[in-house]
Design a protein around this motif. Sequence first.
Motif, PDB file in Angstrom:
ATOM      1  N   SER A 160       0.833  -1.197   0.000  1.00  0.00           N
ATOM      2  CA  SER A 160       0.000   0.000   0.000  1.00  0.00           C
ATOM      3  C   SER A 160       0.867   1.246   0.000  1.00  0.00           C
ATOM      4  CB  SER A 160      -0.909  -0.004   1.231  1.00  0.00           C
ATOM      5  OG  SER A 160      -0.139   0.068   2.417  1.00  0.00           O
ATOM      6  N   VAL A 161       0.241   2.378  -0.248  1.00  0.00           N
ATOM      7  CA  VAL A 161       0.979   3.645  -0.269  1.00  0.00           C
ATOM      8  C   VAL A 161       1.525   3.967   1.104  1.00  0.00           C
ATOM      9  CG1 VAL A 161      -1.109   4.994   0.109  1.00  0.00           C
ATOM     10  CG2 VAL A 161       0.853   6.065  -0.980  1.00  0.00           C
ATOM     11  N   ASP A 162       0.841   3.552   2.174  1.00  0.00           N
ATOM     12  CA  ASP A 162       1.351   3.791   3.522  1.00  0.00           C
ATOM     13  C   ASP A 162       2.642   3.021   3.772  1.00  0.00           C
ATOM     14  OD1 ASP A 162      -0.774   5.477   4.232  1.00  0.00           O
ATOM     15  OD2 ASP A 162      -2.057   3.761   4.704  1.00  0.00           O
ATOM     16  N   GLU A 163       2.754   1.833   3.202  1.00  0.00           N
ATOM     17  CA  GLU A 163       3.993   1.072   3.344  1.00  0.00           C
ATOM     18  C   GLU A 163       5.136   1.729   2.586  1.00  0.00           C
ATOM     19  OE1 GLU A 163       3.130  -3.534   3.934  1.00  0.00           O
ATOM     20  OE2 GLU A 163       2.015  -2.741   2.221  1.00  0.00           O
ATOM     21  N   PHE A 164       4.852   2.333   1.449  1.00  0.00           N
ATOM     22  CA  PHE A 164       5.897   3.060   0.734  1.00  0.00           C
ATOM     23  C   PHE A 164       6.301   4.317   1.495  1.00  0.00           C
ATOM     24  CE2 PHE A 164       4.420   0.420  -2.787  1.00  0.00           C
ATOM     25  CZ  PHE A 164       5.617   0.093  -3.396  1.00  0.00           C
ATOM     26  N   VAL A 165       5.369   4.939   2.196  1.00  0.00           N
ATOM     27  CA  VAL A 165       5.729   6.063   3.064  1.00  0.00           C
ATOM     28  C   VAL A 165       6.674   5.588   4.155  1.00  0.00           C
ATOM     29  CG1 VAL A 165       4.824   7.744   4.716  1.00  0.00           C
ATOM     30  CG2 VAL A 165       3.628   7.350   2.566  1.00  0.00           C
ATOM     31  N   TYR A 166       6.390   4.437   4.716  1.00  0.00           N
ATOM     32  CA  TYR A 166       7.242   3.884   5.761  1.00  0.00           C
ATOM     33  C   TYR A 166       8.621   3.510   5.224  1.00  0.00           C
ATOM     34  CZ  TYR A 166       8.860   0.818   9.491  1.00  0.00           C
ATOM     35  OH  TYR A 166       9.604   0.239  10.477  1.00  0.00           O
ATOM     36  N   MET A 167       8.704   3.079   3.974  1.00  0.00           N
ATOM     37  CA  MET A 167      10.001   2.732   3.398  1.00  0.00           C
ATOM     38  C   MET A 167      10.964   3.915   3.425  1.00  0.00           C
ATOM     39  SD  MET A 167       8.795   0.577   0.046  1.00  0.00           S
ATOM     40  CE  MET A 167       7.622  -0.764   0.161  1.00  0.00           C
ATOM     41  N   THR A 168      10.432   5.102   3.245  1.00  0.00           N
ATOM     42  CA  THR A 168      11.263   6.307   3.239  1.00  0.00           C
ATOM     43  C   THR A 168      11.402   6.915   4.625  1.00  0.00           C
ATOM     44  OG1 THR A 168       9.360   7.749   2.784  1.00  0.00           O
ATOM     45  CG2 THR A 168      10.520   6.816   0.892  1.00  0.00           C
ATOM     46  N   GLU A 169      10.997   6.195   5.660  1.00  0.00           N
ATOM     47  CA  GLU A 169      11.065   6.684   7.040  1.00  0.00           C
ATOM     48  C   GLU A 169      10.330   8.016   7.182  1.00  0.00           C
ATOM     49  OE1 GLU A 169      15.206   6.782   7.972  1.00  0.00           O
ATOM     50  OE2 GLU A 169      15.341   4.609   8.213  1.00  0.00           O
ATOM     51  N   ASN A 170       9.174   8.090   6.563  1.00  0.00           N
ATOM     52  CA  ASN A 170       8.338   9.294   6.582  1.00  0.00           C
ATOM     53  C   ASN A 170       9.057  10.500   5.988  1.00  0.00           C
ATOM     54  OD1 ASN A 170       6.002   8.166   7.661  1.00  0.00           O
ATOM     55  ND2 ASN A 170       6.690   8.459   9.767  1.00  0.00           N
ATOM     56  N   GLY A 171      10.015  10.242   5.097  1.00  0.00           N
ATOM     57  CA  GLY A 171      10.666  11.346   4.399  1.00  0.00           C
ATOM     58  C   GLY A 171       9.731  12.056   3.444  1.00  0.00           C
ATOM     59  N   THR A 210       5.357  12.300   2.349  1.00  0.00           N
ATOM     60  CA  THR A 210       4.010  12.025   2.833  1.00  0.00           C
ATOM     61  C   THR A 210       3.237  11.197   1.823  1.00  0.00           C
ATOM     62  OG1 THR A 210       3.122  14.056   1.862  1.00  0.00           O
ATOM     63  CG2 THR A 210       4.017  14.195   4.098  1.00  0.00           C
ATOM     64  N   ARG A 211       2.093  10.741   2.263  1.00  0.00           N
ATOM     65  CA  ARG A 211       1.210   9.958   1.398  1.00  0.00           C
ATOM     66  C   ARG A 211       0.748  10.796   0.207  1.00  0.00           C
ATOM     67  NH1 ARG A 211      -4.284   8.396   0.976  1.00  0.00           N
ATOM     68  NH2 ARG A 211      -4.524   6.129   0.741  1.00  0.00           N
ATOM     69  N   GLU A 212       0.446  12.060   0.453  1.00  0.00           N
ATOM     70  CA  GLU A 212      -0.023  12.937  -0.620  1.00  0.00           C
ATOM     71  C   GLU A 212       1.071  13.193  -1.647  1.00  0.00           C
ATOM     72  OE1 GLU A 212      -0.445  13.429   2.565  1.00  0.00           O
ATOM     73  OE2 GLU A 212      -2.614  13.044   2.708  1.00  0.00           O
ATOM     74  N   GLU A 213       2.319  13.261  -1.208  1.00  0.00           N
ATOM     75  CA  GLU A 213       3.421  13.484  -2.148  1.00  0.00           C
ATOM     76  C   GLU A 213       3.586  12.297  -3.095  1.00  0.00           C
ATOM     77  OE1 GLU A 213       6.862  16.208  -0.315  1.00  0.00           O
ATOM     78  OE2 GLU A 213       6.379  14.482   0.931  1.00  0.00           O
ATOM     79  N   ILE A 214       3.468  11.081  -2.562  1.00  0.00           N
ATOM     80  CA  ILE A 214       3.614   9.900  -3.421  1.00  0.00           C
ATOM     81  C   ILE A 214       2.454   9.808  -4.403  1.00  0.00           C
ATOM     82  CG2 ILE A 214       3.668   7.381  -3.419  1.00  0.00           C
ATOM     83  CD1 ILE A 214       5.164   7.452  -0.821  1.00  0.00           C
ATOM     84  N   LEU A 215       1.252  10.087  -3.951  1.00  0.00           N
ATOM     85  CA  LEU A 215       0.099  10.005  -4.846  1.00  0.00           C
ATOM     86  C   LEU A 215       0.159  11.071  -5.926  1.00  0.00           C
ATOM     87  CD1 LEU A 215      -2.769   9.245  -2.293  1.00  0.00           C
ATOM     88  CD2 LEU A 215      -1.618   7.670  -3.853  1.00  0.00           C
ATOM     89  N   LYS A 216       0.590  12.278  -5.573  1.00  0.00           N
ATOM     90  CA  LYS A 216       0.714  13.289  -6.611  1.00  0.00           C
ATOM     91  C   LYS A 216       1.877  12.972  -7.548  1.00  0.00           C
ATOM     92  CE  LYS A 216       1.277  18.094  -7.709  1.00  0.00           C
ATOM     93  NZ  LYS A 216       1.574  19.474  -7.277  1.00  0.00           N
ATOM     94  N   GLY A 217       2.976  12.440  -6.985  1.00  0.00           N
ATOM     95  CA  GLY A 217       4.076  12.020  -7.843  1.00  0.00           C
ATOM     96  C   GLY A 217       3.663  10.954  -8.831  1.00  0.00           C
ATOM     97  N   GLU A 218       2.769  10.062  -8.403  1.00  0.00           N
ATOM     98  CA  GLU A 218       2.251   9.041  -9.317  1.00  0.00           C
ATOM     99  C   GLU A 218       1.515   9.679 -10.480  1.00  0.00           C
ATOM    100  OE1 GLU A 218      -0.739   5.153  -9.150  1.00  0.00           O
ATOM    101  OE2 GLU A 218      -0.819   6.707  -7.620  1.00  0.00           O
ATOM    102  N   ARG A 219       0.700  10.675 -10.224  1.00  0.00           N
ATOM    103  CA  ARG A 219      -0.045  11.326 -11.300  1.00  0.00           C
ATOM    104  C   ARG A 219       0.890  12.066 -12.251  1.00  0.00           C
ATOM    105  NH1 ARG A 219      -3.446  12.632  -6.812  1.00  0.00           N
ATOM    106  NH2 ARG A 219      -2.646  14.762  -6.765  1.00  0.00           N
ATOM    107  N   ILE A 220       1.894  12.718 -11.685  1.00  0.00           N
ATOM    108  CA  ILE A 220       2.821  13.475 -12.534  1.00  0.00           C
ATOM    109  C   ILE A 220       3.642  12.539 -13.423  1.00  0.00           C
ATOM    110  CG2 ILE A 220       4.847  14.975 -12.493  1.00  0.00           C
ATOM    111  CD1 ILE A 220       3.733  16.305 -10.032  1.00  0.00           C
ATOM    112  N   ILE A 221       4.140  11.446 -12.851  1.00  0.00           N
ATOM    113  CA  ILE A 221       4.954  10.510 -13.630  1.00  0.00           C
ATOM    114  C   ILE A 221       4.124   9.866 -14.737  1.00  0.00           C
ATOM    115  CG2 ILE A 221       6.164   8.298 -13.520  1.00  0.00           C
ATOM    116  CD1 ILE A 221       7.254   9.087 -10.832  1.00  0.00           C
ATOM    117  N   LEU A 222       2.935   9.417 -14.425  1.00  0.00           N
ATOM    118  CA  LEU A 222       2.111   8.765 -15.433  1.00  0.00           C
ATOM    119  C   LEU A 222       1.719   9.731 -16.538  1.00  0.00           C
ATOM    120  CD1 LEU A 222      -0.197   6.526 -13.212  1.00  0.00           C
ATOM    121  CD2 LEU A 222       1.704   5.806 -14.657  1.00  0.00           C
ATOM    122  N   GLN A 223       1.428  10.959 -16.182  1.00  0.00           N
ATOM    123  CA  GLN A 223       1.082  11.922 -17.225  1.00  0.00           C
ATOM    124  C   GLN A 223       2.303  12.259 -18.080  1.00  0.00           C
ATOM    125  OE1 GLN A 223       0.411  16.034 -16.230  1.00  0.00           O
ATOM    126  NE2 GLN A 223      -1.479  16.092 -17.425  1.00  0.00           N
TER     127      GLN A 223
END
Length: 464
Positions: free
Chosen positions: A308-319, A321-334
């Motif tokens: 899940s996205v929360d686990e990816f947040v944990y991978m970065t030691e909360n470096g 946020t959840r919103e940053e990864i989700l927005k990064g996903e939209r930017i990369i895919l576009q």
Amino acid sequence: MASRLQINNSRRLNAARTKTADENNLSQQLRSKQNAGGMPLRTAKSSNSLSVNSKRPAFGDLSNQGRRPQPSSNNTAKPTSNKRASSFSEVSNVPQTKLRIVQPSSKLHVYNEDDQMTEDEDGVDDGPPDIDLTDEEDEVNSAADDKKIVTPPESIGDIDEESDVMEQDELDEDDWVMKHVELPQLVEQVERVQSNFKEELDMWDTTMVAEYAPEIFSYMCQQEVETMANPHYMDFQSEIEWSMRSTLIDWLLQVHLRYHMLPETLWIAINIIDRFLSVRVVSLVKLQLVGVTAMFIAAKYEEILAPSVDEFVYMTENGYTREEILKGERIILQTLNFSISAYSSPYTWVRRISKADDYDIQTRTLSKFIMEVALLDHRFIRARPSLIAAVGMYVSRMMLGGDWNDDFVYYSGFAEEQLQKPTEYILEILREPRFDSQFCYKKYSNKKFLKASIFARDWALKSS
């Protein structure tokens, strides 16, 4: 008979009344103890408080394999644990040069209009402006004018005319693929072998779809050209270097093994990173965000149970946020025009080439290690996945004392002379003094992978 039934029913009713009275008395006693200051009743909330409040060590400690992170209410970074497990079987060998979790001291306040997603028109929030992946030097043209490189297209999916790409390759002095692999005489040699070779089709194995294999791989050869990254994208990156890419990949290898993902997930993630960096300028503090977001996207494509996205947040030691990864996903895919599934990893070609040696387990395991070694070297960005697979199989055969006969030429599409130069690059990496400190080496030194890295490095050092 009727009186006997009435007696039995009367007994059941009395027993039920007695049980209810006992339960009421017990409940009153417990409540009285609670009011008198005794032990409180264990509710569902109190019984689960231990699991909710318990904390895990940071990701630097890979000995806690198999546990799931608990959602955290705050966004503060977790301290890095210095604890290390004792054996590789616990997936604990963290390389000395692991990716440093960069905590941005201040958020980027630059927000480009190009980064706004199309969903904004429908009222979908893209997130705050200060979590943009790019910095103010988002325009690649200004960074590429003084360096005599071809400006990358705005979208990888929209490739310009083939003639322009060929002109760039002809002027590229570092293009070892054009100089040593794509030579006309060697290509003709491979075509002659493939035209005269008679393949034995296994019609009984329906999973191999032997009658459709030539058409399938012919289509995949066309697709792999369209999903190639720009091998010079680091020239217009302002803050990152090739060594940082290697460090990022080394960290992603740990994440990939830690969560037991499929091999294709790793290769798709690295391809997404390279293609995105080919068209967008990324600051240093956002490089790890690009990497973890690319792994998040790749896991959705390949994994049955993706983290899940929360686990990816944990991978970065909360470096991040959840919103940053989700927005990064939209930017990369576009940015990539949602062109993800067109990429095929080298594992697809390895499965086909392995038919030449009847799927020898030692050769395939050693080739997987060789391919991941090539993944760390930026010089192999210009190599197609089919070429990387052929290099992995060729080096494996060479180390194990095998030859590269017509069977391998037919299934791989490359002659032995075409694989000499990339083999030199692989052996050069294996002979580096600190190569044994990288996670790729430690990963394949496990008995599960037949200690392929130890064997390959010893062979490379002895043959030097």
